[in-house]
Design a protein around this motif. Structure first.
Motif, PDB file in Angstrom:
ATOM      1  N   VAL A   4      -3.365   7.939   7.638  1.00 36.31           N
ATOM      2  CA  VAL A   4      -2.283   8.503   8.456  1.00 36.31           C
ATOM      3  C   VAL A   4      -1.574   9.612   7.706  1.00 36.31           C
ATOM      4  O   VAL A   4      -1.291  10.683   8.273  1.00 36.31           O
ATOM      5  N   ARG A   5      -1.260   9.403   6.444  1.00 34.44           N
ATOM      6  CA  ARG A   5      -0.587  10.429   5.650  1.00 34.44           C
ATOM      7  C   ARG A   5      -1.463  11.654   5.480  1.00 34.44           C
ATOM      8  O   ARG A   5      -0.986  12.786   5.547  1.00 34.44           O
ATOM      9  N   HIS A   6      -2.765  11.424   5.273  1.00 35.78           N
ATOM     10  CA  HIS A   6      -3.695  12.545   5.111  1.00 35.78           C
ATOM     11  C   HIS A   6      -3.765  13.385   6.378  1.00 35.78           C
ATOM     12  O   HIS A   6      -3.723  14.618   6.320  1.00 35.78           O
ATOM     13  N   GLY A  45       0.806  -1.203   0.000  1.00 34.26           N
ATOM     14  CA  GLY A  45       0.000   0.000   0.000  1.00 34.26           C
ATOM     15  C   GLY A  45       0.847   1.265   0.000  1.00 34.26           C
ATOM     16  O   GLY A  45       2.013   1.263  -0.410  1.00 34.26           O
ATOM     17  N   THR A  46       0.271   2.344   0.501  1.00 32.87           N
ATOM     18  CA  THR A  46       0.945   3.643   0.398  1.00 32.87           C
ATOM     19  C   THR A  46       2.056   3.828   1.419  1.00 32.87           C
ATOM     20  O   THR A  46       2.663   4.898   1.474  1.00 32.87           O
ATOM     21  N   LYS A  47       2.373   2.799   2.199  1.00 33.59           N
ATOM     22  CA  LYS A  47       3.543   2.884   3.070  1.00 33.59           C
ATOM     23  C   LYS A  47       4.812   3.024   2.230  1.00 33.59           C
ATOM     24  O   LYS A  47       5.815   3.568   2.705  1.00 33.59           O
ATOM     25  N   VAL A  48       4.768   2.548   0.980  1.00 30.02           N
ATOM     26  CA  VAL A  48       5.950   2.703   0.124  1.00 30.02           C
ATOM     27  C   VAL A  48       6.269   4.167  -0.112  1.00 30.02           C
ATOM     28  O   VAL A  48       7.435   4.526  -0.343  1.00 30.02           O
ATOM     29  N   ALA A  49       5.255   5.038  -0.040  1.00 35.38           N
ATOM     30  CA  ALA A  49       5.506   6.477  -0.219  1.00 35.38           C
ATOM     31  C   ALA A  49       6.385   7.020   0.901  1.00 35.38           C
ATOM     32  O   ALA A  49       7.197   7.933   0.684  1.00 35.38           O
TER      33      ALA A  49
END
Length: 362
Positions: A204-206, A75-79
């Motif tokens: 979390v990022r948002h 998922g977006t943890k790669v970001a």
């Protein structure tokens, strides 16, 4: 008539299109040592073949072997990994997501393959990703039999990548865990998460990066570390601990707490006639969960539908085996505790219900 573009001297057509075959070859050379470490005796050959080979003759010792398979990404943890330029931990998230989906039914993970798509092959970066995958496979007890690295210029930015993987395991049919074994009176044993694991990072990022505007290098007193360091905490791999639980206790079912949170994932292993009641007062989630809740003004219901809130895996075990189960998990480095119980219910059948409040939360 359109004039053909001039070729760069010494550059082949594929390289001119953005795909560097030589960089891919260099990445393979760098990752060979790590892949070699993530072997099992049944693994045949090494890198370079078109298919990974695994000797399945051991399955002849089973009366009725059931093959289990799971596939997932990070998922977006790669970001976060890309923004911090730290790439050797994301492999634990990938392996944890797929391997621990297998062990909940009692299946032993045998081998895994991975897929890395990137805008530009940077050999050292690819090797770091594979290093993490290989180390995680060692921790899970499965072999990394092969994989693929694909360069997608124009589709992904030069420093962007995504990872996915698939794993295969085996369980004896008579030892299969799941809803059919669950009984009223079973105790819900919670196993501590290492942190956020790999789910809910869009939220979390948002909340923390976009709305609050926090930088990844921001020191957060509540966390005792920089925000980015907390967000990159690798997913805990429960495979060996849970397999020991399946072998040495009469555990009836297990649930891997991923997307959807504790209640929704626990409900996947509950028969229709029972309810699982969970008491939040039995544990304190890591500070990151309350931080997201408070900074983002997120309701607890929304938080629990998205994040694991400190519980990465649960087991449903008969009361007589609970002490042994918790001691066994502790021996494998997994903190565990009694979080609730299973009971008959005519109105809430098949549901997991949370009550009470975590210590320190309002």
């Amino acid at each position: 008539m359109t004039e053909p573009s001039a070729a760069v001297p010494g550059e082949n057509a594929y390289a001119a299109a953005g795909v560097d075959i030589h960089a891919a070859d260099r990445a393979i050379d760098l990752m060979k040592g790590w892949v070699e470490k993530a072997r099992r005796p049944e693994m045949i050959g090494g890198l370079g073949g078109f298919a990974g080979l695994f000797d399945a003759s051991a399955l002849t010792t089973y009366k009725r072997p059931l093959l289990a398979t799971s596939t997932d990404g990070v998922g977006t943890k790669v970001a976060i990994a890309q923004a911090m330029d730290v790439h050797d931990t994301i492999g634990f998230d990938l392996v944890g997501m797929v391997v621990d989906d297998l062990v909940v039914c009692g299946a032993e993970p045998l081998f895994m393959t991975d897929y890395i798509a990137t805008g530009r092959v940077v050999p050292e970066r690819i090797a770091a990703i594979v290093k993490g995958i290989a180390e995680a496979c060692i921790e899970a007890g499965c072999a990394l039999v092969g994989g693929e690295t694909a360069e997608h210029p124009g589709l992904l930015g030069p420093d962007e990548y995504d990872v996915a993987g698939a794993t295969t395991g085996v369980v004896e049919a008579d030892d299969l865990l799941g809803p059919a074994r669950v009984r009223p009176g079973d105790v819900v044993i919670a196993m501590a998460a290492s942190g956020l694991h790999s789910n809910g990072y869009s939220l979390v990022r948002h909340v923390l990066l976009e709305r609050a505007g926090w930088a990844l290098d921001r020191n957060v007193p509540e966390l005792g570390k920089a925000l980015g360091e907390e967000l990159l905490t690798p997913t805990r791999i429960y495979a060996k601990a849970c397999l020991a639980l399946a072998r040495e206790t009469d555990t009836h079912a297990m649930s891997h707490v991923t997307g959807g949170g504790l209640a929704a994932n626990l409900e996947r292993v509950l028969p229709a006639e029972v309810v699982a009641r969970i008491d939040r007062r039995t544990w304190s989630p890591q500070p990151i969960f309350d931080l997201v809740r408070q900074v983002g003004a997120i309701s607890q219901a929304d938080l629990e539908m998205t994040l694991n809130c400190g519980v990465g895996m649960v087991a449903l075990t008969p009361p007589d085996d609970v002490d042994r189960a918790i001691a066994l998990l502790e021996e494998h480095g997994v903190r565990a505790w009694v979080a609730g119980e299973v009971a008959m219910s005519e109105t809430d059948g098949g549901r997991a219900l949370l009550s009470g409040q975590h210590p320190g939360w309002d």
